[in-house]
Design an enzyme around this catalytic site. Sequence first.
Site, PDB file in Angstrom:
ATOM      1  CB  SER A 104      37.034  15.241  38.937  1.00 61.34           C
ATOM      2  OG  SER A 104      36.485  15.846  37.781  1.00 61.34           O
ATOM      3  CE1 TYR A 144      37.943  19.970  41.010  1.00 65.29           C
ATOM      4  CE2 TYR A 144      37.851  19.198  38.745  1.00 65.29           C
ATOM      5  CZ  TYR A 144      37.398  19.147  40.041  1.00 65.29           C
ATOM      6  OH  TYR A 144      36.409  18.260  40.388  1.00 65.29           O
TER       7      TYR A 144
END
Length: 171
Positions: A121, A134
């Site tokens: 990501s 995250y």
Amino acid sequence: ADKFAKEGYAVFISSRNAAEAENAAKKIQNKYSTYALGLKMSSDSKEDVGIAFAKIEESGYYLEALVLNAADLGIDMPVLTTDISNWMRVINTNLGWNFQIVQSAARIMTKHGGSIVFIGSNTSTRAIKNRSAYIASKGGINSLTKALAVELGEYGIRVNCVASGSIKTIR
């Protein structure tokens, strides 16, 4: 999986939900007349991983490529109030779980080489409020990718990471 099947490859599709994985595999098998198998792999089950990779080896097909897309988004986890067990769930899903899958795949791939691709990501290089687990886990994937590329390269196994993000489109 659809793209690989269209190119004639056998595909193995995993999901936390066995029925969803099996249904996706049946659709691909019917669409392309190629081998497809759905496998249950829960992010907290080492046993699921062992069973899944045993089935892959028993299939008679080479494991040539592995694409890892397991994720826990860890949304709304403020640093001052998030319980450590919730924070660690995200780390374990996004980093530990992916490592466990790679370890099983690499043991097979050492015999003939292959390619491992993490879906990372772009948040791994920026800050977003209440998403520390995250972001840390995806940063860990970036580092793990590099370490595994060095370690597994001698076996002809390539390791890469695609750092995806949202894409604004105009209609």
